[in-house]
Design a protein around this motif. Structure first.
Motif, PDB file in Angstrom:
ATOM      1  N   UNK A   1       0.856  -1.280   0.059  1.00  0.00           N
ATOM      2  CA  UNK A   1      -0.110  -0.093   0.095  1.00  0.00           C
ATOM      3  C   UNK A   1       0.899   1.282  -0.085  1.00  0.00           C
ATOM      4  N   UNK A   2       2.035   1.209   0.233  1.00  0.00           N
ATOM      5  CA  UNK A   2       3.022   2.439   0.216  1.00  0.00           C
ATOM      6  C   UNK A   2       3.765   2.657  -1.267  1.00  0.00           C
ATOM      7  N   UNK A   3       3.299   1.496  -2.143  1.00  0.00           N
ATOM      8  CA  UNK A   3       4.130   1.644  -3.413  1.00  0.00           C
ATOM      9  C   UNK A   3       3.359   2.855  -4.241  1.00  0.00           C
ATOM     10  N   UNK A   4       4.283   3.548  -5.020  1.00  0.00           N
ATOM     11  CA  UNK A   4       3.686   4.841  -5.550  1.00  0.00           C
ATOM     12  C   UNK A   4       2.385   4.408  -6.801  1.00  0.00           C
TER      13      UNK A   4
ATOM     14  N   UNK B   1       0.865 -11.860   1.562  1.00  0.00           N
ATOM     15  CA  UNK B   1       1.229 -11.533   2.954  1.00  0.00           C
ATOM     16  C   UNK B   1       2.686 -10.893   2.527  1.00  0.00           C
ATOM     17  N   UNK B   2       3.551 -11.493   1.777  1.00  0.00           N
ATOM     18  CA  UNK B   2       4.748 -11.042   1.457  1.00  0.00           C
ATOM     19  C   UNK B   2       4.796  -9.688   0.580  1.00  0.00           C
ATOM     20  N   UNK B   3       3.806  -9.541  -0.141  1.00  0.00           N
ATOM     21  CA  UNK B   3       3.498  -8.229  -0.694  1.00  0.00           C
ATOM     22  C   UNK B   3       3.324  -7.265   0.363  1.00  0.00           C
ATOM     23  N   UNK B   4       2.426  -7.599   1.354  1.00  0.00           N
ATOM     24  CA  UNK B   4       1.918  -6.799   2.101  1.00  0.00           C
ATOM     25  C   UNK B   4       3.037  -6.253   3.092  1.00  0.00           C
ATOM     26  N   UNK B   5       3.915  -7.072   3.440  1.00  0.00           N
ATOM     27  CA  UNK B   5       5.225  -6.751   3.975  1.00  0.00           C
ATOM     28  C   UNK B   5       6.195  -5.964   3.368  1.00  0.00           C
ATOM     29  N   UNK B   6       5.909  -5.621   2.038  1.00  0.00           N
ATOM     30  CA  UNK B   6       6.745  -4.667   1.339  1.00  0.00           C
ATOM     31  C   UNK B   6       7.912  -5.495   0.769  1.00  0.00           C
ATOM     32  N   UNK B   7       7.858  -6.942   0.640  1.00  0.00           N
ATOM     33  CA  UNK B   7       9.160  -7.776  -0.040  1.00  0.00           C
ATOM     34  C   UNK B   7       9.040  -7.679  -1.474  1.00  0.00           C
TER      35      UNK B   7
ATOM     36  N   UNK C   1      -9.289  -8.582   0.104  1.00  0.00           N
ATOM     37  CA  UNK C   1      -9.147  -7.165   0.971  1.00  0.00           C
ATOM     38  C   UNK C   1      -8.224  -7.418   2.202  1.00  0.00           C
ATOM     39  N   UNK C   2      -6.810  -7.665   1.718  1.00  0.00           N
ATOM     40  CA  UNK C   2      -5.760  -7.780   2.580  1.00  0.00           C
ATOM     41  C   UNK C   2      -5.202  -6.609   3.064  1.00  0.00           C
ATOM     42  N   UNK C   3      -5.130  -6.427   4.525  1.00  0.00           N
ATOM     43  CA  UNK C   3      -4.339  -5.097   4.794  1.00  0.00           C
ATOM     44  C   UNK C   3      -3.144  -5.020   4.344  1.00  0.00           C
TER      45      UNK C   3
END
Length: 309
Positions: free
Chosen positions: A173-176, A235-241, A254-256
């Protein structure tokens, strides 16, 4: 003793009259009287007392009537069960699926429809990787499997193409690219990203679709992580990996920490959905399930086209 003798006896006992029972059975009175006498001779007991206006049960007759009704009911139940099983209306079926499959709305819809249409068919579900599912299908531990991956050796199997599903890009969710709602992303714009993918032995179809799509866009993806399950991928995407390409239906999770965006342009990786069964499947229940899946897929495809239009 034959079953018909018991049916004749029960009919006479319930009618209280041989003539009335004969009419109910669609036969003449003399042959029915002879069958009852033959039954009494075989048992060496008196079952009915003949009276001027009918017959009445002896004590032995009352005892036989209770058991005869139970025996005939069991036989009728066995016959009905056999016929329902032959028609595919009763029995059992084991269905397997890969981890991304249940998120597609088509799959729970068709399973629910089958259970409602054939409530006497016991249906069990099992999740596993594609290779394991196919092995279990061949060994008859499963009867039908929903898969995404092409089967390298389809000998002895029937592979039914069902639906083609577009893939989306899953971003932290922090990706440009996640900042603007409804922003479509060109696949080639992801060339510098680190990809998180579904491990190939478990998800060969999705893995290959991602790699082929990136190659078509002019780059080879840099794979940073491989996950054993599609949910673990997110989950790995959500962790920013990294980012990933996933079937569009997974946005229903709808994963946080994960934002889904459409891909823009002519290069649109596809996640196919297929149903595999055994060729020459003897089970009528399995054949009914496969037919319902095929017909429902056609209707679902039409509905999706209408909605998209």
């Amino acid at each position: 003793m034959e079953l018909r003798h018991l049916r004749y006896f029960v009919a006479v006992a319930e009618a209280g009259h041989i003539t009335g029972a004969a009419e109910r059975l669609g036969m003449q009175q003399p042959p029915l009287s002879q069958q009852i006498k033959a039954l009494e001779r075989e048992l060496d007991v008196l079952l009915l007392r003949r009276k001027p206006r009918g017959v009445e049960l002896t004590d032995a007759g009352h005892a036989l009537l209770a058991d005869a009704r139970m025996i005939l009911a069991q036989v009728d139940h066995a016959f009905a069960t056999t016929r329902r099983t032959a028609r595919g209306e009763q029995g059992k079926i084991s269905v397997g699926f890969t981890s991304s499959v249940p998120f597609h709305p088509f799959v729970p819809r068709v399973i629910r429809a089958f259970r409602e249409s054939f409530p006497l068919v016991a249906l069990t579900l099992e999740e596993s990787g594609t290779n394991t599912l196919i092995d279990n299908l061949r060994s008859e531990r499963l009867d039908a499997v929903f898969i995404r991956t092409p089967v390298a050796d389809p000998a002895g199997l029937v592979i039914n193409p069902l639906l083609d599903e577009k893939m989306l890009v899953a971003l932290p969710d922090g990706h440009p690219f996640a900042h603007e709602a409804d922003t479509a992303v060109p696949l080639k714009a992801l060339a510098a990203e680190t990809f998180v993918v579904y491990r190939r032995p478990n998800g060969q179809g999705l893995y290959d679709a991602i790699i082929a799509g990136c190659h078509a866009a002019g780059f080879s993806p840099r794979v940073g992580q491989e996950a054993p399950r599609i949910v673990a991928t997110l989950n790995l995407v959500a962790a920013g990996l990294g980012i990933s390409l996933v079937p569009a239906s997974l946005q229903r999770m709808r994963l946080d920490g994960v934002v889904f965006r459409r891909l823009k342009g002519s290069i649109q990786p596809i996640a196919p959905l297929r149903l595999a069964t055994r060729r020459g499947e003897p089970s009528a229940a399995v054949r009914r399930f496969a037919e319902m899946v095929r017909q429902t897929a056609k209707k679902f495809s039409v509905e999706s086209d209408v909605t998209a239009g």
